[in-house]
Design an enzyme around this catalytic site. Structure first.
Site, short mmCIF file in Angstrom:
data_model
loop_
_atom_site.label_atom_id
_atom_site.label_comp_id
_atom_site.label_asym_id
_atom_site.label_seq_id
_atom_site.Cartn_x
_atom_site.Cartn_y
_atom_site.Cartn_z
N LYS A 148 -20.49 -20.56 -9.71
CA LYS A 148 -19.80 -20.32 -10.98
C LYS A 148 -18.36 -19.91 -10.72
O LYS A 148 -17.43 -20.36 -11.40
CB LYS A 148 -20.54 -19.23 -11.75
CG LYS A 148 -20.28 -19.26 -13.24
CD LYS A 148 -21.13 -20.32 -13.89
CE LYS A 148 -21.08 -20.25 -15.38
NZ LYS A 148 -22.03 -21.15 -16.02
N TYR B 23 0.86 -1.19 0.00
CA TYR B 23 0.00 0.00 0.00
C TYR B 23 0.90 1.23 0.00
O TYR B 23 1.92 1.27 -0.68
CB TYR B 23 -0.98 -0.08 1.18
CG TYR B 23 -2.22 0.74 0.93
CD1 TYR B 23 -3.05 0.47 -0.17
CD2 TYR B 23 -2.56 1.81 1.75
CE1 TYR B 23 -4.17 1.22 -0.43
CE2 TYR B 23 -3.69 2.57 1.51
CZ TYR B 23 -4.50 2.28 0.41
OH TYR B 23 -5.61 3.04 0.15
#
Length: 414
Positions: free
Chosen positions: A93, A38
């Site tokens: 899925k 970060y």
């Protein structure tokens, strides 16, 4: 509560609710790690991507990420139950993408007022992903949605209920016709059902060589013909100039029956009317248009496929959609075009003709599988599907101009 229902609910609830999670691909154990992950380190890939947008594939997970998006208007065979009810299916899925193709996938369920609202929502977020898999969206809106998103988006848009079903159906059907000594070009085809899967199946069969004038499509009102005034534009493409009105009328001497409709809609008496050596794809789930044991009792010259795993020749979308996206993403395709779909059809159908490895036989729980009446399409757990289908799709993307980059070196070598 039935045992199976309890097992299914427990599977989804324990030990952690749901079927997917996020995992870290970089270390995050030290202050240095966090400074790189970060602020301030993350500013460097930000600058690089701002200078060269293609670097998003180099410095982020976009190239291995699929969005699985639904509005819940056509969930499995259960109907319009809303976005949140579709979430278990979309997570499922995502599980399949990861299990079979190593692709990360995030499910997104969209609440909207108009079709245009849905289109705008997906179009506005699509570029965050390598591709978008649309799922469980009802017809005819699904056609408008997919067409608009393909036009607006610069990543592959693929409605699996349409094209995944069509690709596997075409692969199996071509093999079945070959075994029966028939050609797709000359085949008389009856399609019972006129929704998303039915229309996509017939359009792909036409691209593979079927003649539009040889196809009779039926909806809940009977044969789709030119004198009907209640047809949407997608059904109208299959309107025949004919006096035939019933299933019995059109199935007489037909070579192929494709059912994507509902249970027990093909009567044994209608099956008897078909031509010699017919091909039956009864794909309604969980109960087919005619049960194989009933069909085989009526005729001994058929080749039959269903959507179920407990019968031979299962038409299962998992044979193609993970690998189509794998191939498309690996060459950074802008779309999944017809050339890529047909390449997938060919790769799937040719694999069924090869000797089956022992590991696949064991996974399928059988002693033998050999190209023929009861084996016209590969088993879903065949690991060769990934290499064969992904490579064929990626090669077709490059050859057709849909790819942004060439095939990676030594891509998908077995």
């Amino acid at each position: 509560m039935s045992d199976f229902r309890k097992q299914a609910l427990d599977y989804h609830a324990y030990p952690t609710p749901g079927k997917i999670s996020i995992e870290l691909s970089k270390p995050a154990e030290t202050s240095k790690d966090l400074a790189l992950a970060y602020s301030p380190g993350v500013a460097e890939p930000v600058r690089a991507i701002a200078e060269n947008p293609d670097d998003v594939y180099r410095y982020t997970a976009k190239g291995n990420m699929v969005a699985v998006i639904s509005n819940g208007t056509a969930i499995l065979g259960l109907g319009n139950l809303g976005p949140m009810a579709s979430k278990p299916v979309m997570e499922g899925k995502a599980l399949l993408f990861k299990r079979f193709a190593g692709l990360d996938a995030i499910d997104i369920e969209v609440t909207h007022r108009t079709t245009q609202d849905f289109i705008n929502t997906v179009a506005n977020i699509a570029d965050s992903f390598g591709g978008v898999n649309l799922e469980d969206i009802k017809a005819p809106e699904c056609f408008e949605i997919e067409e608009a998103l393909i036009e607006r988006c610069d990543v592959p848009i693929f409605h699996d209920d349409q094209h995944g079903t069509a690709i596997v159906t075409a692969a199996g059907l071509l093999n079945a016709l070959e075994i029966q000594g028939k050609s797709l070009r000359k085949a008389q085809i009856v399609c019972l059902g006129a929704g998303a899967a039915a229309i996509a199946c017939m359009e792909l069969l036409i691209k593979c060589g079927a003649q539009r004038e040889h196809i009779y499509m039926l909806d809940s009102k009977g044969v789709i013909h030119t004198r009907r005034d209640d047809l949407n534009p997608y059904k109208a493409l299959f309107a025949n100039n004919t006096d035939k009105r019933t299933l019995e009328d059109v199935i007489t001497e037909a070579d192929v029956f494709v059912g994507v409709s509902g249970p027990n809609l093909l009567a044994p008496e209608a099956l008897k009317l078909m031509a010699d050596k017919p091909v039956i794809f009864a794909c309604s789930n969980p109960d087919p248009e005619i049960k194989p044991e009933l069909a085989n009792a009526v005729r001994d010259d058929i080749i039959m496929a269903t959507g179920r795993s407990d019968y031979p020749n299962q038409v299962n979308n998992v044979l193609c959609f993970p690998f189509i996206f794998r191939g498309a993403l690996d060459v950074r395709a802008r779309a999944i075009n017809d050339e890529m779909k047909i390449a997938a059809v060919e790769a799937i159908r040719q694999l069924a003709k090869e000797p089956v490895p022992e590991a696949v036989l064991k996974a399928a729980g059988v002693d033998k599988l050999e190209f023929g009446t009861d084996y016209i399409i590969p088993k879903p757990l065949d690991p060769r599907l990934k290499t064969r289908v992904a490579k064929a799709v990626a090669e077709a993307a490059v050859a057709s101009g849909a790819a942004r980059i060439d095939l990676p070196k030594n891509y998908m070598q077995e």
